[in-house]
Design an enzyme around this catalytic site. Structure first.
Site, PDB file in Angstrom:
ATOM      1  N   CYS A 333      29.154   8.746  43.557  1.00 34.33           N
ATOM      2  CA  CYS A 333      29.844   9.160  42.336  1.00 34.33           C
ATOM      3  C   CYS A 333      30.346   8.025  41.443  1.00 34.33           C
ATOM      4  O   CYS A 333      30.157   8.097  40.225  1.00 34.33           O
ATOM      5  CB  CYS A 333      30.941  10.171  42.625  1.00 34.33           C
ATOM      6  N   ARG A 362      27.702   5.789  55.941  1.00 28.42           N
ATOM      7  CA  ARG A 362      29.024   6.211  56.372  1.00 28.42           C
ATOM      8  C   ARG A 362      29.191   5.859  57.836  1.00 28.42           C
ATOM      9  O   ARG A 362      28.289   6.091  58.635  1.00 28.42           O
ATOM     10  CB  ARG A 362      29.200   7.726  56.180  1.00 28.42           C
ATOM     11  N   GLN A 380      21.324  11.289  50.022  1.00 25.66           N
ATOM     12  CA  GLN A 380      21.777  12.573  49.496  1.00 25.66           C
ATOM     13  C   GLN A 380      20.939  12.942  48.281  1.00 25.66           C
ATOM     14  O   GLN A 380      20.587  12.083  47.482  1.00 25.66           O
ATOM     15  CB  GLN A 380      23.224  12.457  49.019  1.00 25.66           C
ATOM     16  N   ASP A 382      21.784  13.959  45.430  1.00 25.64           N
ATOM     17  CA  ASP A 382      23.084  14.020  44.794  1.00 25.64           C
ATOM     18  C   ASP A 382      22.964  14.267  43.297  1.00 25.64           C
ATOM     19  O   ASP A 382      21.948  13.949  42.693  1.00 25.64           O
ATOM     20  CB  ASP A 382      23.771  12.666  45.018  1.00 25.64           C
ATOM     21  N   HIS A 384      25.821  14.546  39.673  1.00 26.67           N
ATOM     22  CA  HIS A 384      27.164  14.705  39.116  1.00 26.67           C
ATOM     23  C   HIS A 384      27.040  15.279  37.725  1.00 26.67           C
ATOM     24  O   HIS A 384      26.263  14.781  36.914  1.00 26.67           O
ATOM     25  CB  HIS A 384      27.903  13.370  39.133  1.00 26.67           C
ATOM     26  N   LYS A 464      35.695  24.012  46.313  1.00 30.45           N
ATOM     27  CA  LYS A 464      34.275  23.779  46.565  1.00 30.45           C
ATOM     28  C   LYS A 464      33.588  25.012  47.113  1.00 30.45           C
ATOM     29  O   LYS A 464      34.237  25.932  47.623  1.00 30.45           O
ATOM     30  CB  LYS A 464      34.096  22.618  47.539  1.00 30.45           C
ATOM     31  N   HIS A 510      30.524  17.457  41.792  1.00 26.79           N
ATOM     32  CA  HIS A 510      29.616  16.780  42.720  1.00 26.79           C
ATOM     33  C   HIS A 510      28.796  17.892  43.356  1.00 26.79           C
ATOM     34  O   HIS A 510      29.343  18.914  43.726  1.00 26.79           O
ATOM     35  CB  HIS A 510      30.351  16.133  43.905  1.00 26.79           C
TER      36      HIS A 510
END
Length: 635
Positions: A333, A362, A380, A382, A384, A464, A510
Site C-alpha cells: 500500500c 512477512r 498478492q 493486490d 488499492h 472489511k 485495499h
RNA sequence: GCCCACGUAGCUCAGCAGGUAGAGCACUUCCUUGGUAAGGAAGAGGUCACCGGUUCGAAUCCGGUCGUGGGCUCCA
C-alpha cells in the site's frame, strides 16, 4: 411451580424441574426416541430439568445439533478412559468441534501411539458399559470444593470465572465432569468413533499458560459415516498440495534457501503465468491501472505508514545500506499511495484503481509455515482503490463482482462471506465507520451474497469483507479480503481537489481477490487434485508414438499444435505404449494423442482423454477442440 | 516461538542387541518396435540432515542445531 410444554398442538402441564426424559412417556414421537430436545430454541438432554414453558422439538440423529451432542459425549468418554488409565492426568476442556472432538489433558509424560490405542480400547469398553450420563446441579462453591479435592485444578480455574451461582456436572459411572451439556442419554450410543492424533495446545489458547496435550478424535452415529469421514481424510492426503507439488514438479521449498520461501518450477510457473495473464486482462478491462513497485523501502516509509507501530513483528529486520535503514515490504500500500501522491489529484480522476502482483515478505513464526498455504514470501494480487465516500458502495460492488467472477472461473461456487465491523480500538469517527459498514452491506446485498457479520472483528483502520471458498472436499479457505482504510490516507495526508475547489481526503480500499498466488495455487492444486483444467495444465497434450516409424507424423502433429500455442510434450521414446500412457496419466496430462499405423495411414488422431475415453478426430478438429476448450477456460 | 513426532539414494521406505548401508520407483546404457496405467538386462547414485559427545568402533546410544509434520496463536 407449573410449566406448560407443547408439542405438535398437544400441551402438557408439568412440575418445574422434572427431567426432560419424562416427556418420552407423555408425547408420541412417531415411535422414535429423541436423543435430546430443543425447548424454545435451546438444547436440553433427557437428564436436564424442565424449568420453563414453551414449544418442544425433538432432536433425532439427523439433526445437525445431534452430531455435536454425540461428539461431546464422546469427549467425555475419552476423558473417562484417560482418567481410568492415567489417573494422574488432569482434565482441561473437551468440546465438540466441526469435525469431531478433543479433550485436553495435563500429564507429565506425553501420550504415545500405544497410549492412544489403549485409550481407544478403553473407550470401547466404556461404551459397552452403557453408562447413563446423569446431570447434577450444585452450587459453584460446592463444585469448586469437589474438583479441588480431586486435584482438578483446571476445572477449579474454570469455575472461578463462571458467574452463575449453580453449575451442572455430568456423571457417567465414576467419571464426573463440569459441563453444561447436553449429552446423549448413555455411553452405549457412541458406536462409531476414532482417536486421530495428539498435539500440544496451550491452556485456553494462551501461550503464557502451560501446554496441555490435546487428543483429537471424531465420532458419528454409524460406522458408515465414520468410514466415509476417514476416506475423506485419506482423499485429502492424496490431494495434499505438498505431495502433488513434488510429484508433478510444480514447486519446491529448499532448505538451502530457507523456510517459507517458494521455488516455482517450470510446470508451476506456467500455471501461475496463465493465472496472472487472466488476472491482468480482466483488471485492465475493469478500469484498473497496472503498477510495479520495489521490494524494499526506507524504514521511514514504514514509520509514516504506521506499519512499524502495528505490524513490526511481522516484518523482516531492517538492513543498513549507505547508513540508512531499509526494510522488506510486508504490504504494497505505501508504494501505491506514493504513486497517488506523485501529483495533485482531482475528483474527476476518481476512482483511481492501482493493481499489482506485488511480492511481499512477512515474518511468520516457524511453527505456522505450511507448504504454499502459509509462507514467508508471497505475491498478492493486490490493488488499492482511491475514491470518494459516495463512491464506496459502487466500488465495493465492483470488487465483489470481480471476485465472484474469478472464483467461478476456477470452479469455486460456494463461499462464506464475513463482514467484520468496528472493533473496540479504532481510528476515525463512529459516524464514518457506520457509513462505510452500511456501504459494504449494501454492496453485498446488491451482489446477492449472503454474509455473516463478525462483530468487532474489523481491523482498527476500517471495516472489511472476507471471503472463504469451499473446495471439492468441502473445506473452506480464506483467500479474498476487501478492507476499507480510514487511517492510511490520513497518515500520508492524501488529498484530492473537489468540485468545490477545496482539498478533500479520499477513502482507500485495499483488496486482494485470489489472496496470494502461492496460497491460491496451493488451494487450486488440492481442489483439482493436480488435474488442472486444460487452460491451466502445464502440459496440455502429450503425443505418444506406438513405434519409431510413427515419429515423423507425430512430429507434424506436435508442430501443428505448438504453432497455435498449445503446450505439447512429445513422447517418442522406445517404450511400449502402455508405459507411455501410464506416465502421461500419472502426470495428469489432459489429452494424449496416440500415433500408430492406423493414424498415420488415415491421417486421423486417436485422442485419449484424462478420464480414459478415446476420440477419433482429424488433426484440425482436435486443434479446434483444444483451442475452444482453452479459450472458454472450461473446468 | 512452544509441545510431540520425524529427518537413510531424486521419491517411497527397509536396516538400528552399536561392527561401518539395502529395496522398489525414477535416472543412464543395451536388448526389445511393442496399440491405451509399468517388457527385459546391466549400471550409476548415499560424508545415513548438520555439529558435538559416549565407545576400540555410531545411520543405530546421548546432547545441541537446522529442517519437516501434527497442533496451539495469527493470517494472504
Amino acid at each position: 411451580m407449573k410449566i406448560r410444554v407443547t408439542f405438535e398442538g398437544q400441551e402438557v402441564e408439568l412440575e418445574s424441574g422434572v427431567q426432560a426424559g419424562y416427556l418420552l412417556e407423555v408425547f408420541d414421537f412417531g415411535g422414535r426416541r429423541p436423543l435430546a430436545f430443543r425447548l424454545n430454541g435451546h438444547l436440553l438432554d433427557l437428564h436436564s430439568p424442565l424449568t420453563e414453558s414453551g414449544q418442544l422439538e425433538p432432536v433425532f440423529p439427523e439433526d445437525p445439533e445431534a452430531l455435536k451432542i454425540l461428539r461431546h459425549t464422546a469427549a467425555h468418554i475419552l476423558a473417562q478412559a484417560v482418567k481410568e488409565l492415567f489417573p494422574e492426568a488432569r482434565l482441561g476442556i473437551g468440546p465438540a468441534t466441526e469435525e469431531g472432538f478433543y479433550y485436553d489433558f495435563d500429564r507429565q509424560s506425553p501420550f504415545t501411539e500405544e497410549d492412544l490405542a489403549a485409550i481407544e480400547k478403553r473407550m470401547k469398553e466404556i461404551v459397552k458399559r452403557r453408562l447413563p450420563l446423569k446431570r447434577e446441579e450444585i452450587s459453584r462453591e460446592e463444585a469448586q470444593r469437589f474438583f479441588a479435592e480431586r486435584g482438578e485444578t483446571y476445572k477449579v480455574e474454570l469455575l472461578r470465572e463462571i458467574s452463575d451461582e449453580r453449575v451442572s456436572l455430568y456423571r457417567q459411572g465414576d467419571f464426573v465432569d463440569l459441563c453444561r451439556g447436553p449429552h446423549l442419554p448413555h455411553t452405549g450410543m457412541v458406536k462409531a468413533f476414532k482417536l486421530l492424533s495428539v498435539a500440544g495446545a496451550y491452556w485456553r489458547g494462551d501461550e503464557r499458560n502451560p501446554q496441555l496435550q490435546r487428543i483429537y478424535g471424531t465420532a458419528f452415529f454409524d460406522q458408515e459415516a465414520l468410514k466415509e469421514y476417514l476416506e475423506r481424510l485419506e482423499e485429502a492426503r492424496r490431494r495434499d498440495h505438498r505431495r502433488l507439488g513434488r510429484e508433478l514438479e510444480l514447486f519446491s521449498i529448499e532448505e538451502e534457501i530457507g523456510p517459507g520461501l517458494i521455488l516455482w518450477h517450470p510446470k508451476g510457473a506456467i500455471v501461475r503465468r496463465e493465472i496472472e495473464n487472466f488476472w491482468l486482462e480482466e483488471h485492465l478491462r475493469r478500469g484498473y491501472q497496472l503498477v510495479f513497485t520495489p521490494h524494499i523501502a526506507l524504514r521511514d516509509l514504514w514509520r509514516i505508514s504506521g506499519h512499524l507501530d502495528f505490524y513490526a513483528e511481522n516484518m523482516f529486520a531492517p538492513m543498513e545500506i549507505d547508513e540508512r535503514a531499509y526494510q522488506l515490504k510486508p504490504m504494497n500500500c505505501p508504494f501505491h499511495i506514493l504513486i497517488y501522491k506523485s501529483r495533485k489529484r482531482s475528483y474527476r480522476e476518481f476512482p483511481i484503481r492501482y493493481c499489482e502482483l506485488g511480492t511481499v515478505y512477512r515474518y511468520e513464526r516457524s511453527g505456522v509455515l505450511h507448504g504454499l498455504l502459509r509462507v514467508r514470501g508471497f505475491t498478492q494480487d493486490d490493488a488499492h482503490i482511491f475514491c470518494r465516500e459516495d463512491q464506496l458502495e459502487e466500488e465495493i460492488f465492483r470488487v465483489l463482482d470481480l471476485v465472484v467472477y474469478f472464483l467461478t472461473v476456477f470452479g469455486f461456487e460456494e463461499y462464506q462471506v464475513y463482514l467484520s465491523t468496528r472493533p473496540e480500538k479504532f481510528v476515525g469517527s463512529e459516524e464514518v465507520w457506520e457509513k462505510a459498514e452500511g456501504a459494504l452491506r449494501a454492496a453485498l446485498e446488491r451482489k446477492g451474497l449472503s454474509y455473516a457479520i463478525d462483530p468487532g472483528e474489523g481491523v482498527f483502520y476500517g471495516p472489511k469483507i472476507d471471503l472463504k471458498i469451499r473446495d471439492v472436499l468441502g473445506r473452506f479457505w480464506q483467500c479474498s479480503t476487501i478492507q476499507v482504510d480510514f487511517n492510511i490516507p490520513e497518515r500520508f495526508d492524501l488529498s484530492y481537489m473537489g468540485p468545490d475547489n477545496r482539498p478533500h481526503r479520499p477513502i482507500m480500499i485495499h483488496r486482494a481477490l485470489l489472496g496470494s498466488l502461492e496460497r491460491f495455487f496451493g488451494v487450486l492444486i488440492e481442489h483439482y487434485a493436480g488435474a488442472f483444467p486444460l487452460w491451466l495444465a502445464p502440459i496440455q497434450v502429450a503425443v505418444l508414438t506406438v513405434a519409431d516409424r510413427h515419429e515423423p507424423f507425430a512430429r507434424k502433429i506436435c508442430e501443428l499444435l505448438e504453432a497455435s500455442g498449445v503446450r505439447v510434450e512429445p513422447d517418442f521414446r522406445g517404450e511400449r505404449l502402455g508405459y507411455k500412457v501410464r506416465e502421461a496419466q500419472v502426470k495428469k496430462i489432459p489429452y494424449m494423442v496416440i500415433v500408430g499405423d492406423r493414424e498415420v495411414q488415415e491421417e486421423r488422431l486417436t485422442v485419449r482423454t484424462r478420464s480414459g475415453e478415446n476420440l477419433s478426430l482429424s488433426p484440425e478438429e482436435f486443434l479446434e477442440k483444444v483451442q475452444e476448450e482453452i479459450k472458454s477456460k472450461k473446468i
